[in-house]
Design a protein around this motif. Structure first.
Motif, PDB file in Angstrom:
ATOM      1  N   GLY A 261      -3.418   6.796  -5.528  1.00 23.18           N
ATOM      2  CA  GLY A 261      -3.396   5.357  -5.252  1.00 23.18           C
ATOM      3  C   GLY A 261      -3.431   4.517  -6.500  1.00 23.18           C
ATOM      4  N   SER A 262      -4.201   4.978  -7.509  1.00 22.67           N
ATOM      5  CA  SER A 262      -4.372   4.085  -8.651  1.00 22.67           C
ATOM      6  C   SER A 262      -3.520   4.469  -9.833  1.00 22.67           C
TER       7      SER A 262
ATOM      8  N   LEU B 195      -5.914  11.002  -1.648  1.00 22.57           N
ATOM      9  CA  LEU B 195      -5.517   9.636  -1.312  1.00 22.57           C
ATOM     10  C   LEU B 195      -5.936   8.655  -2.406  1.00 22.57           C
ATOM     11  N   GLU B 196      -7.088   8.943  -2.992  1.00 18.02           N
ATOM     12  CA  GLU B 196      -7.594   8.054  -4.025  1.00 18.02           C
ATOM     13  C   GLU B 196      -6.796   8.187  -5.299  1.00 18.02           C
TER      14      GLU B 196
ATOM     15  N   PHE C 211      -9.459  13.095   0.929  1.00 14.54           N
ATOM     16  CA  PHE C 211      -9.874  11.781   0.439  1.00 14.54           C
ATOM     17  C   PHE C 211      -9.553  11.662  -1.049  1.00 14.54           C
TER      18      PHE C 211
ATOM     19  N   VAL D 299      -0.679   5.031   4.113  1.00  8.13           N
ATOM     20  CA  VAL D 299      -1.661   4.103   4.666  1.00  8.13           C
ATOM     21  C   VAL D 299      -0.977   3.174   5.670  1.00  8.13           C
TER      22      VAL D 299
ATOM     23  N   SER E 193     -16.678  11.083   4.105  1.00  8.82           N
ATOM     24  CA  SER E 193     -17.060  12.006   3.044  1.00  8.82           C
ATOM     25  C   SER E 193     -17.498  11.205   1.832  1.00  8.82           C
ATOM     26  N   GLY E 194     -18.566  11.626   1.236  1.00  5.78           N
ATOM     27  CA  GLY E 194     -19.038  10.959   0.018  1.00  5.78           C
ATOM     28  C   GLY E 194     -19.226   9.469   0.179  1.00  5.78           C
ATOM     29  N   GLY E 195     -19.649   9.038   1.359  1.00  7.89           N
ATOM     30  CA  GLY E 195     -19.933   7.626   1.556  1.00  7.89           C
ATOM     31  C   GLY E 195     -18.706   6.804   1.913  1.00  7.89           C
ATOM     32  N   ALA E 196     -17.503   7.381   1.847  1.00  9.69           N
ATOM     33  CA  ALA E 196     -16.306   6.619   2.218  1.00  9.69           C
ATOM     34  C   ALA E 196     -15.855   7.023   3.614  1.00  9.69           C
ATOM     35  N   ARG E 197     -15.251   6.099   4.305  1.00  8.89           N
ATOM     36  CA  ARG E 197     -14.726   6.390   5.629  1.00  8.89           C
ATOM     37  C   ARG E 197     -13.251   6.069   5.690  1.00  8.89           C
ATOM     38  N   ALA E 198     -12.527   6.816   6.485  1.00 14.33           N
ATOM     39  CA  ALA E 198     -11.139   6.484   6.731  1.00 14.33           C
ATOM     40  C   ALA E 198     -10.801   6.872   8.154  1.00 14.33           C
TER      41      ALA E 198
ATOM     42  N   ALA F  80       0.843  -1.196   0.000  1.00 17.81           N
ATOM     43  CA  ALA F  80       0.000   0.000   0.000  1.00 17.81           C
ATOM     44  C   ALA F  80       0.878   1.246   0.000  1.00 17.81           C
TER      45      ALA F  80
END
Ligand SMILES: Nc1ncnc2c1ncn2[C@@H]1O[C@H](COP(=O)(O)OP(=O)(O)OP(=O)(O)O)[C@@H](O)[C@H]1O
Ligand SMILES: [Mg+2]
Lengths: 684, 136
Positions: free
Chosen positions: B135-136, B131-132, B128, B42, B78-83, B38
């Motif tokens: 990541g990809s 981070l996204e 968020f 993270v 936020s926006g349905g995602a959690r961290a 990761a």
């Protein structure tokens, strides 16, 4: 044990529940003032059938109360008129009947009195040339007999629809297990045959055809877990009506798309969230009839439950035409994120006071947590003054995966059981270009420590560490670890967006003890080993070496002296695991897949000196087998180790009474413990 | 005025709009499972009542030097995602003015200067997003 006889009373309860739901629906329709003659007939038929079936299974209490209900309905049927207040009385009677069927409460004397009164009332006042004129007959008598014939012809609910077989969920789960095992078994068969036959021999063709059929079999079995949404919505229309009544409101539930099929496990965990959304719709959404009238809406509020498939997901929407959230709330939501974020915040509630139905502000938060846990998502839209809509997007099927768990340096990993060919203990690795290889059934397989594959630091492996032979496509690798942690069916949870770029994982799973297992992709393991950096400078020393001479000497002499061990276990993988552990310690091993099978083996094979057995198994369970062994004078003192999933005190007590010599918990299954116990019991 | 959860990250002060905060708890490093491969920010994943929650080192995200290991965990949404954001500690929940001071960081909505102390206001959706994206 309880499987032996089909449980008639359970079947009765299930069927009665379905009929009672149908009666609720019909009565709700009557209450809103549209009872056709056929509705009354249907109600009568249900009451009558419940009465008859209850008598058959010896539930005379249910039978006689159902008779009282039937009596009222019979009167209505003959009179051709359905007074509204009787509909609501009958709704109460249905509730009481439901409680009586489940055994939670007996109907009150008051209710019985009112039913008797109503029966008298509807019978006492026949109007003009009612159908009763054609079929005179005293109270109850001929009328009820005529009804019996009608009910007999009509058949059960949905008799017109496709035929449905009632099968306990556990049986389907068992079928799936067996199918999975057969698929595995075929893999092994193909593997052993591969070396012997050419790819284009007729035998290879047959094997491939078998594979296709097996795949089909598995798909069919998996599809059996799918159930229509209607399975959980039966009692809801009634519940909405009752909740509204309690709040001094009027509301009806309209459902659509309840034929949408979803995984049983997903559906089961949706009952509560849906019930809560409906409760919110009624308590927060729908206004009082007066308020609605002032706003130019029909007095009766409308709540909708819609289900529809959306690709590999299903959408479930709960909508109401109530007051919606306040405009300020929409504004606040705009500032702080989305409406879902705001309303699901723990403790967020606009209800002024806490009542039985609402006001603690935890409801939506719990709904969301549940939906997330299932791998779904949730959205809320609301239009002030016009209504609210909550949409849940859920996976059609929970991705359940049978995995083999193992540990390395304190972390737990899992790989799909289907990709694991076997488990071996590492002995005498060979090297090719400096890379360790393991001989598996006469073929070399590259060997790697899982810690090296993942690039994490870990203390060196023990001697005789286990390795999983993992297959992906035509590649095989042996992955070594500290200890195997057993086999389990887990719900695969995605690692989430923030780990989206990380490759090599199928996801994660939360285990029974709360630990998280990372689920590894067999393909990445199999190909990763090729590009894995060459062994570290100290690698050869890291790897387990051949056994020191004394052990080797003991081994050479052992097989003939050591007693055989019989492994009794219905799960193929666990069985193979135990076999490999025991065999690598030098014991001859025989296996059996249930208690019955094991007793057979014991009769045939006098070498068996110890039994390792699971508890829960089909046909004959472990404890019953144990009792049979203890009852046999020749075998009464045979040592038996019981491996159990959850060693509760009660289980231990039962096991000790049955004559178990030792216990081993499956969850923490570790090979050292097993070997130590076996050695102790065999007196070595 | 809006309500914020005030936190400490390294020696610096930050604030998160309360609407994005789900809960606050101890970090419990033993419960965090590292995910090999990761991105470095993270720390791993942990089990939050059955949910697999990614845990992110906020100091690493904000590039704040850190002297001691983080001690607290703030679950943001936020926006349905959690961290889970690993932080040093929570200072408190407070009403504060709007973040009137501009700053260049794309991860901050601005800053608040009061009583000679500077507090950065974290823009959770942007954090968020960052981070996204990488990541990809
Ligand atoms: N159908 C709806 N129409 C209007 N507002 C709604 C609706 N559903 C939820 N809300 C709003 O969302 C808030 C939060 O709902 P939630 O179910 O979490 O809490 P609650 O119903 O107030 O209390 P409880 O925890 O007892 O259910 C409600 O107080 C209400 O303001
Ligand atoms: Mg609620």
């Amino acid at each position: 044990m309880s499987e032996a006889a089909p449980d008639l009373s359970q079947i009765f309860r299930d069927e009665a529940a379905e009929r009672l739901d149908a009666m609720d629906r019909a009565l709700l329709a009557c209450e809103s003032g549209q009872p056709g003659g056929e509705v009354v007939e249907e109600l009568f038929r249900h009451a009558h059938t419940i009465k008859g079936t209850a008598g058959l299974v010896g539930r005379d209490d249910v039978s006689s109360f159902a008779h009282e209900v039937e009596d009222v309905l019979d009167g209505i049927r003959q009179r051709g008129e359905f007074p509204r207040e009787v509909a609501s009385l009958l709704l109460d009677a249905v509730s009481a009947l439901r409680a009586l069927v489940t055994g939670s409460a007996a109907p009150s004397a008051e209710l019985r009195r009112r039913l008797g009164e109503a029966a008298g009332q509807v019978r006492g006042a026949p109007r003009g040339a009612s159908p009763a004129a054609e079929q005179p007959g005293g109270p109850g008598g001929a009328g009820a007999a005529g009804g019996a014939a009608a009910a007999g012809a009509a058949g059960g609910p949905g008799a017109a629809a496709s035929r449905v077989l009632r099968v306990p969920a556990a049986k389907i789960d068992h079928l799936l297990d067996v199918v999975a095992e057969v698929v595995q078994f075929r893999h092994r068969l193909a593997h052993s045959a591969e070396s012997g036959i050419g790819a284009d021999s007729p035998l290879a063709d047959d094997l491939r055809a078998g594979e296709r059929m097996l795949d089909e079999l598995r798909d069919t079995a998996v599809a059996m877990r799918m159930l229509p949404v209607a399975t959980i919505t039966g009692p809801l229309p009634r519940a909405v009506r009752d909740m509204a009544r309690q709040a001094g409101k009027e509301a009806e539930l309209v459902m659509a798309g309840t034929g949408t099929e979803m995984d049983r496990v997903v559906l089961e965990s949706l009952s509560e969230p849906i019930a809560h959304l409906l409760r919110n719709a009624v308590t927060h959404g729908i206004e009082t009839p007066e308020e609605r009238q002032r706003a130019g809406k029909p007095r009766r509020g409308r709540v909708e439950l819609r289900a529809a498939p959306r690709g590999s997901s299903a959408e479930i929407v709960v909508a109401d035409d109530g007051r919606g959230v306040a405009p300020e709330v929409i504004q606040e939501a705009g500032r702080s994120g989305s409406l879902v974020d705001l309303l699901t915040r723990p403790g967020y509630s606009t209800a002024g006071e806490v009542t039985g139905a609402s006001g603690r502000g935890v409801g939506l938060n719990a709904v969301r947590a549940q939906v997330n846990a299932l791998g779904g998502s949730m959205e809320i839209r609301s239009w002030p003054g016009r209504g609210t809509e909550v949409a849940l997007l859920l996976p059609l099927a929970l991705s359940l995966l049978e995995v083999l768990l193992f540990e390395r340096s304190g972390a737990v990993y899992g790989v799909p059981q289907a990709s694991v060919q076997e488990v071996v203990a590492i002995r005498e690795p060979m090297h090719l270009q400096g890379r360790p290889m393991l001989a598996v059934h006469g073929h070399p397989v590259p060997l790697a420590d899982i810690a090296d594959l993942l690039g994490v630091r870990a203390p060196r492996l023990q001697e005789n560490a286990p390795a999983l032979v993992i297959r992906s496509g035509d590649r095989r690798v042996a992955v070594s670890c500290d200890v195997l942690a057993g086999q389990q069916e887990v719900a695969v949870k995605p690692l989430g967006r923030f780990l989206g770029g990380t490759t090599g994982y199928l996801g994660s799973a939360v285990l029974g003890d709360g630990r998280i297992a990372l689920l590894l992709e067999p393909k990445t393991l199999a190909t990763g080993i090729g590009r894995a950096p060459g062994p570290r400078a100290d690698a050869p020393a890291d790897l387990p070496r051949a056994e020191p001479p004394p052990a080797a000497g003991a081994e050479a002499a052992a097989p003939r002296e050591r007693p055989a061990i019989l492994v009794v276990e219905d799960s193929f993988t666990v069985r193979e695991l135990q076999r490999s552990i025991l065999e690598s310690a030098g014991y001859p091993v025989a296996t059996a897949r249930d208690g019955q099978d094991a007793l057979e083996v014991l009769r045939r094979d006098p070498r068996v000196g110890l039994v390792v057995t699971d508890v829960e198994m089909p046909v004959l369970d472990g404890l019953s087998m144990l009792r049979a062994i203890r009852a046999d004078p020749d075998r009464a003192s045979l040592p038996v180790v019981v491996v159990t999933a959850h060693a509760s005190d009660e289980e231990r007590r039962q096991g000790v009474e049955a004559g178990a010599d030792a216990y081993l918990a499956k969850g923490s299954f570790d090979q050292q413990a097993l070997l130590a116990i076996v050695a102790r019991l065999l007196g070595r | 005025m809006s309500t914020y959860v005030r936190i400490r990250v390294g020696a610096e002060r930050y604030a998160i709009p309360v609407g994005h905060v789900v809960e606050v708890c101890d970090l419990d490093p033993a419960g965090i499972v590292p995910v090999p491969g990761a991105r470095p920010e993270v720390l791993g994943v942990r089990n939050l009542r059955g949910l697999v929650l990614p845990v992110v080192d906020l100091a690493a995200v904000l590039r704040v030097p850190r002297a001691a290991p983080p001690g607290g965990l703030l679950v943001a949404e936020s926006g349905g995602a959690r961290a889970g954001l690993a932080i040093d500690r929570v200072v408190g929940v407070e009403e504060m003015g709007e973040p009137s001071e501009r700053c260049d960081s794309p991860l901050l909505a601005g800053a608040i200067l009061s009583d000679g102390q500077l507090t950065g206001v974290i823009d959770v959706p942007r954090v968020f997003g960052a981070l996204e994206a990488e990541g990809s």
